[in-house]
Design an enzyme around this catalytic site. Structure first.
Site, PDB file in Angstrom:
ATOM      1  N   THR A 139      -5.128 -12.398  -2.508  1.00  0.00           N
ATOM      2  CA  THR A 139      -4.383 -13.464  -3.188  1.00  0.00           C
ATOM      3  C   THR A 139      -4.930 -13.794  -4.569  1.00  0.00           C
ATOM      4  O   THR A 139      -4.331 -14.596  -5.289  1.00  0.00           O
ATOM      5  CB  THR A 139      -4.385 -14.752  -2.341  1.00  0.00           C
ATOM      6  OG1 THR A 139      -5.741 -15.181  -2.158  1.00  0.00           O
ATOM      7  CG2 THR A 139      -3.736 -14.522  -0.982  1.00  0.00           C
ATOM      8  N   TYR A 165     -10.801   2.253   6.066  1.00  0.00           N
ATOM      9  CA  TYR A 165      -9.739   1.979   5.092  1.00  0.00           C
ATOM     10  C   TYR A 165     -10.191   0.906   4.110  1.00  0.00           C
ATOM     11  O   TYR A 165     -10.622  -0.177   4.503  1.00  0.00           O
ATOM     12  CB  TYR A 165      -8.487   1.521   5.826  1.00  0.00           C
ATOM     13  CG  TYR A 165      -7.262   1.390   4.957  1.00  0.00           C
ATOM     14  CD1 TYR A 165      -6.463   2.490   4.685  1.00  0.00           C
ATOM     15  CD2 TYR A 165      -6.901   0.159   4.416  1.00  0.00           C
ATOM     16  CE1 TYR A 165      -5.333   2.365   3.898  1.00  0.00           C
ATOM     17  CE2 TYR A 165      -5.780   0.032   3.628  1.00  0.00           C
ATOM     18  CZ  TYR A 165      -4.998   1.142   3.377  1.00  0.00           C
ATOM     19  OH  TYR A 165      -3.878   1.029   2.587  1.00  0.00           O
ATOM     20  N   SER A 166     -10.084   1.219   2.817  1.00  0.00           N
ATOM     21  CA  SER A 166     -10.546   0.289   1.797  1.00  0.00           C
ATOM     22  C   SER A 166      -9.685   0.392   0.550  1.00  0.00           C
ATOM     23  O   SER A 166      -9.540   1.476  -0.038  1.00  0.00           O
ATOM     24  CB  SER A 166     -12.005   0.576   1.428  1.00  0.00           C
ATOM     25  OG  SER A 166     -12.406  -0.203   0.319  1.00  0.00           O
ATOM     26  N   ASN A 167      -9.128  -0.734   0.128  1.00  0.00           N
ATOM     27  CA  ASN A 167      -8.322  -0.757  -1.089  1.00  0.00           C
ATOM     28  C   ASN A 167      -9.136  -0.409  -2.329  1.00  0.00           C
ATOM     29  O   ASN A 167      -8.587   0.062  -3.330  1.00  0.00           O
ATOM     30  CB  ASN A 167      -7.689  -2.142  -1.246  1.00  0.00           C
ATOM     31  CG  ASN A 167      -6.586  -2.379  -0.237  1.00  0.00           C
ATOM     32  OD1 ASN A 167      -5.562  -1.722  -0.263  1.00  0.00           O
ATOM     33  ND2 ASN A 167      -6.807  -3.318   0.668  1.00  0.00           N
ATOM     34  N   SER A 186       0.787  -1.239   0.000  1.00  0.00           N
ATOM     35  CA  SER A 186       0.000   0.000   0.000  1.00  0.00           C
ATOM     36  C   SER A 186       0.813   1.280   0.000  1.00  0.00           C
ATOM     37  O   SER A 186       0.230   2.367  -0.062  1.00  0.00           O
ATOM     38  CB  SER A 186      -0.962   0.002   1.188  1.00  0.00           C
ATOM     39  OG  SER A 186      -2.077  -0.797   0.892  1.00  0.00           O
ATOM     40  N   GLY A 192       2.911  -0.867   3.950  1.00  0.00           N
ATOM     41  CA  GLY A 192       2.434  -1.694   2.857  1.00  0.00           C
ATOM     42  C   GLY A 192       2.528  -3.157   3.227  1.00  0.00           C
ATOM     43  O   GLY A 192       3.572  -3.601   3.713  1.00  0.00           O
TER      44      GLY A 192
END
Length: 364
Positions: free
Chosen positions: A142, A167-169, A77, A300
């Site tokens: 994955t 928090y969100s990718n 990240s 990250g």
């Protein structure tokens, strides 16, 4: 009186020091550094390394086997800081606005399960206040997916409360799509053109679907010891695809916080944590240390790698450290390591490292 041979040797050593070039300011710290070694002995990492940079030069330390200063590794990240910088540069050029909605750039794309792109701004995405579900909660980080596949996964879930930090990718996958929509080039190409090439980050790249790491590199392991050195970076995309080195990450964060990439106005925007109620800025987050100093940076986590970069707000002191696994078994070691680096008058012994608070930011 010392023997003549000893005196001659001492004089020769002084002469060699005098003749050493000024550029040789790197101090090599022994691998026995106790806190770094703790990432191996108590943190469960096969190996760990750090590179600290300040006005006096660079300081490197390593612990464990199979890790080297020049190694390439997956930075997870930390990618978000690069993507956020590109977005803020585009805002400075008036090619987009942080108050634009997702709908303005990607009409009709964000719909379903109560999600609505008409209500979400780019500021919401940058600060993780959009409420969008994190797609990696479903994939486990994955499964390789395209950006639109990642979004479709997220949109099967109802959103969290808009305006609340979560928090969100998925936020940064969307930002990657918006950069491409605005510029006609991928977020990777824009980051290369705007950040990587100008700063001479020759060991930093966005690998796309390339599963191998550039040379040199060591091995990467999951917490159970599985070798995941070969990995499809599409498991993270614009939220965590980056490959880099300790030296390049130090250089990037020093340049960013030093004002080389954003004007003072836009750097202030990046460091403004009010939208996320103090938890996060835009691609950066603050951490207050025991001595009262606040450092800025990002961590990250991706399969086989954990990295943390932190810097003073002026960018003059930067620390990057990494382990070649994705989990540190003793989370208190991270704040202890930061405090030892940035608070030189704070005493951090083994007990302090064990009792240090768990970081507030379980970011990936």
């Amino acid at each position: 009186m010392p023997p003549l041979r000893t005196l001659l040797a001492f004089a020769l050593a002084l002469t060699l020091l005098t003749l050493a070039p000024a550029a040789a300011s790197t101090l090599w710290v022994p691998p026995a550094d106790p806190l770094l070694a703790s990432l191996v002995t108590r943190g469960g990492a096969p190996a760990a390394a750090l590179l600290a940079l300040d006005d006096g030069g660079a300081r490197y330390a390593g612990a464990g086997k199979g890790i080297a200063r020049a190694d390439h590794f997956r930075a997870g990240s930390v990618t978000k800081t690069f993507v956020a910088t590109v977005v803020l540069q585009l805002a400075a050029e008036h090619r987009l606005s942080l108050s634009d909605t997702v709908e303005d750039h990607l009409p009709g794309l964000v719909r379903g399960a109560g999600n609505d792109g008409r209500a979400l701004t780019l500021r919401d995405l940058l600060a993780h206040t959009s409420g969008l579900h994190d797609f990696t909660s479903d994939t486990g980080g994955t499964v390789p997916v395209t950006p639109r596949q990642a979004l479709r996964i997220a949109l099967t879930h109802p959103p969290a409360d808009l305006g609340r930090f979560s928090y969100s990718n998925t936020n940064y996958v969307l930002l990657g799509l918006i950069v491409e929509q605005v510029t006609g080039r991928s977020y990777a190409a824009e980051a290369e053109r705007r950040l990587i090439a100008p700063l001479g980050l020759t060991d930093t790249s966005f690998p796309g679907s390339r599963t191998s790491l550039p040379s040199p590199h060591g091995r990467a392991y999951t917490a159970d010891g599985t070798d995941v050195t070969v990995l499809d970076p599409r498991v993270a995309g614009a939220a965590g695809e980056l490959v880099s080195t300790l030296a390049d990450l130090d250089r990037f964060y020093g340049a960013l916080l030093g004002g080389d990439l954003l004007s003072p106005r836009w750097l202030r925007e990046m460091l403004d944590t009010r939208a996320a109620h103090g938890a996060y800025g835009m691609g950066l987050y603050p951490e207050r240390l025991p001595c009262g100093l606040t450092v800025w940076g990002h961590n990250g986590r991706i399969a086989g790698s954990y990295v943390r970069v932190a810097a003073t707000v002026d960018g003059r002191r930067v620390l990057a450290f990494r382990v070649n696994t994705d989990t540190i078994a003793s989370p208190g070691l991270e704040p202890a390591l930061l405090a030892a680096e940035f608070c030189p008058h704070t005493s951090w012994n083994g007990r302090a490292a064990r009792e240090a608070p768990v970081p507030r930011h379980p970011f990936e």
